[in-house]
Design an enzyme around this catalytic site. Structure first.
Site, PDB file in Angstrom:
ATOM      1  CG  PHE A 269      -9.482  -8.436  -7.881  1.00 41.23           C
ATOM      2  CD1 PHE A 269     -10.534  -9.334  -8.066  1.00 41.23           C
ATOM      3  CD2 PHE A 269      -8.576  -8.248  -8.919  1.00 41.23           C
ATOM      4  CE1 PHE A 269     -10.653 -10.049  -9.262  1.00 41.23           C
ATOM      5  CE2 PHE A 269      -8.696  -8.955 -10.105  1.00 41.23           C
ATOM      6  CZ  PHE A 269      -9.733  -9.861 -10.280  1.00 41.23           C
TER       7      PHE A 269
ATOM      8  CB  ALA B  71     -12.281  -7.747 -12.019  1.00 41.68           C
TER       9      ALA B  71
ATOM     10  CG  ASP C 185     -14.356  -6.305  -4.436  1.00 41.28           C
ATOM     11  OD1 ASP C 185     -13.145  -6.492  -4.186  1.00 41.28           O
ATOM     12  OD2 ASP C 185     -15.238  -7.127  -4.118  1.00 41.28           O
TER      13      ASP C 185
ATOM     14  NE  ARG D  33      -2.814  -1.159   3.414  1.00 44.74           N
ATOM     15  CZ  ARG D  33      -3.056  -2.435   3.709  1.00 44.74           C
ATOM     16  NH1 ARG D  33      -3.726  -3.195   2.862  1.00 44.74           N
ATOM     17  NH2 ARG D  33      -2.665  -2.962   4.852  1.00 44.74           N
TER      18      ARG D  33
ATOM     19  CB  CYS E 155      -2.656 -13.747  -1.869  1.00 46.14           C
ATOM     20  SG  CYS E 155      -4.297 -14.252  -2.367  1.00 46.14           S
TER      21      CYS E 155
HETATM   22  N1  SAH Z   1      -6.897  -5.824  -2.507  1.00 45.27           N
HETATM   23  C1  SAH Z   1      -7.702  -6.027  -1.345  1.00 45.27           C
HETATM   24  C2  SAH Z   1      -7.935  -7.473  -1.054  1.00 45.27           C
HETATM   25  C3  SAH Z   1      -8.568  -8.242  -2.186  1.00 45.27           C
HETATM   26  S1  SAH Z   1      -9.378  -9.660  -1.684  1.00 45.27           S
HETATM   27  C4  SAH Z   1      -7.063  -5.312  -0.153  1.00 45.27           C
HETATM   28  O1  SAH Z   1      -5.863  -5.040  -0.211  1.00 45.27           O
HETATM   29  O2  SAH Z   1      -7.757  -5.026   0.813  1.00 45.27           O
HETATM   30  C5  SAH Z   1     -10.131 -10.148  -3.151  1.00 45.27           C
HETATM   31  C6  SAH Z   1     -11.349  -9.353  -3.528  1.00 45.27           C
HETATM   32  O3  SAH Z   1     -11.730  -9.773  -4.832  1.00 45.27           O
HETATM   33  C7  SAH Z   1     -12.575  -9.567  -2.667  1.00 45.27           C
HETATM   34  O4  SAH Z   1     -12.994  -8.330  -2.146  1.00 45.27           O
HETATM   35  C8  SAH Z   1     -13.638 -10.139  -3.601  1.00 45.27           C
HETATM   36  O5  SAH Z   1     -14.937  -9.592  -3.369  1.00 45.27           O
HETATM   37  C9  SAH Z   1     -13.136  -9.696  -4.938  1.00 45.27           C
HETATM   38  N2  SAH Z   1     -13.507 -10.527  -6.097  1.00 45.27           N
HETATM   39  C10 SAH Z   1     -13.488 -11.861  -6.221  1.00 45.27           C
HETATM   40  N3  SAH Z   1     -13.802 -12.236  -7.472  1.00 45.27           N
HETATM   41  C11 SAH Z   1     -14.020 -11.086  -8.176  1.00 45.27           C
HETATM   42  C12 SAH Z   1     -14.358 -10.799  -9.521  1.00 45.27           C
HETATM   43  N4  SAH Z   1     -14.520 -11.766 -10.418  1.00 45.27           N
HETATM   44  N5  SAH Z   1     -14.479  -9.525  -9.881  1.00 45.27           N
HETATM   45  C13 SAH Z   1     -14.294  -8.519  -8.986  1.00 45.27           C
HETATM   46  N6  SAH Z   1     -13.969  -8.731  -7.703  1.00 45.27           N
HETATM   47  C14 SAH Z   1     -13.834 -10.001  -7.303  1.00 45.27           C
END
Ligand code: SAH
Length: 432
Positions: free
Chosen positions: A264, A316, A286, A248, A376
């Site tokens: 995401f 996404a 998201d 971040r 991750c």
């Molecule tokens: N980057 C975030 C953590 C991401 S966790 C942080 O740093 O706080 C992964 C996220 O992807 C989740 O919030 C989930 O809702 C989202 N997600 C999962 N599949 C998705 C998709 N196909 N399109 C958009 N978002 C998605």
């Protein structure tokens, strides 16, 4: 909204405890203690040749490496681990239902596993976080195997402790863990979020319960000058992706004046950091509407102008393709998708997912733009991930270079003997 920007008191408690009591006092103060069912620990006898990983201090004992279980241990009970020749190797917890049948508590034959042991290890682990305190008031205090406590995750958000018990061994010692937390952080509220899928592999049901005190609906934390509201009871993991703290900051440093897409986004972490770093505008994308609603509240809490941030709810993969058709562009894109890989069998499919999303993102980047791309999943090796991003660039007709390699923050350490503790990898790519 006003945040409780309180000092991170935890370590003063830790240090006070350290000074105020010797080991015997600890034992007396850890409440309640679970007495052992039997005096002599049962034993796991290791298949000849399979003791090598234990000699290298790797903490996992796979069921295939166990020749004999002696003494009928119950789930989670402490066992002594011996070689075929009777050589003492380790003391571990017993997980009869898991492929990982034993997880090592100690390689020291003299060390007793009791409430004092857990208090001591948590204290040591928290003490190792001193250097990370300056970033803010939310930290991971215990990172499971890498902190010598296999199966325990402990995060502290301001004055709220959130813990997860992931293994039969930790479940067995639950009372001792809670006793240690009450002892070390007497003023903190405590929430248990043992609601993770891996518990099923250990034969354990999910449990989410307030253990002590009042848990606010959202806990206000601050990190590197940005405020975040954390839903500790209902959010992902223990509520927030603490592991991305360093990344971040890297995004914040690169975001000045830029048009940013945080893909995401969850509750907006990277996007808010980017706004804190002076981004011109952030789009938070998201699939989760509640996560985006919290991202919006986070924007307000920081006083960032309403026009500085948009939220987009949807898939996404689809939306990035649509935007390519619409010729929409960004200067900086963060891609931090959920774990696509949870088993070796799913690796191929996951690779296609990572390539697809990276390809779509690269097409949206302006020349000179930056891609922050992450995986991750521990099963995704660094070299393979780099190859996937490289293949995606090739297909997108773009070239670029890695300017930083990113990884989990230092309060999510990786024990030298336990490479499996490294799971988060990221690349900062400067794209031509
Ligand atoms: N980057 C975030 C953590 C991401 S966790 C942080 O740093 O706080 C992964 C996220 O992807 C989740 O919030 C989930 O809702 C989202 N997600 C999962 N599949 C998705 C998709 N196909 N399109 C958009 N978002 C998605």
């Amino acid at each position: 909204m006003i945040f409780p920007v309180d000092a991170f008191h935890g370590f003063s408690y830790v240090l006070r405890s350290l000074r105020a009591c010797d080991a015997q006092d600890f034992t007396a103060r850890v409440i309640p203690m679970r007495s052992k069912e039997i005096i002599v620990d049962p034993q796991l006898i290791i298949v000849a040749g399979r003791e090598k990983s234990l000699l290298r201090r790797h903490p996992w004992i796979f069921s295939g490496a166990v020749a004999t279980v002696k003494g009928r241990p119950v789930s989670g009970q402490t066992v002594d681990v011996l070689g075929q020749n009777g050589q003492w190797l380790a003391r571990a917890s017993f997980s009869p239902k898991s492929q990982i049948m034993g997880r090592v508590w100690t390689f020291d034959a003299e060390e007793v596993i009791d409430g004092d042991f857990f208090l001591r290890r948590i204290l040591q682990s928290a003490g190792r976080r001193k250097d990370f305190e300056s970033a803010g008031n939310a930290l991971r205090l215990v990172h499971s195997e890498s902190d010598g406590l296999p199966g325990l995750i402990l995060d502290r958000y301001a004055g709220v402790l959130v813990f997860q018990l992931l293994t039969a061994g930790m479940e067995f010692w639950r009372d001792a863990i809670i006793g240690a937390l009450r002892n070390l952080f007497p003023e903190d509220a405590i929430l248990e979020r043992s609601d993770v899928d891996v518990r099923a592999k250990e034969g354990l049901a999910a449990r989410t319960v307030v253990v002590h005190g009042q848990i606010p609906e959202q806990v206000g934390i601050h990190e590197n000058g940005v405020k975040y509201l954390v839903d500790v009871q209902g959010g992902h993991k223990t509520g927030f992706y603490l592991d991305q703290r360093d990344s971040r900051l890297a995004v914040a440093r690169a975001a000045g004046g830029r048009e940013v897409l945080n893909c995401f986004s969850y509750t907006g972490g990277f996007g808010l950091a980017a706004l804190g770093g002076g981004a011109a505008h952030v789009t938070q994308l998201d699939a989760s509407a509640p996560a985006l609603a919290l991202a919006e509240r986070n924007r307000e809490a920081n006083g960032f102008a309403p026009g500085s941030m948009d939220t987009v709810c949807g898939d996404a993969f689809q939306i990035l393709r649509d935007w390519h058709r619409e010729k929409r562009t960004f200067d900086l894109i963060v891609l931090d998708p959920p774990k696509f890989v949870d088993s070796k069998a799913s690796l191929n499919r996951a690779c296609r997912g990572y390539k697809d999303i990276n390809l779509s993102a690269l097409r949206l980047l302006n020349p000179g733009g930056r891609l922050f791309t992450f995986s991750c999943s521990g099963l995704m090796e660094d070299a393979l991930f780099q190859k996937i991003v490289s293949d995606a660039a090739l297909d997108a007709g773009r070239t670029g270079r890695i300017i930083h390699r990113l990884t989990q923050a230092g309060d999510h350490p990786v024990s030298l003997a336990f490479p499996e503790g490294a799971y988060l990898k990221g690349l900062e790519v400067l794209v031509d």
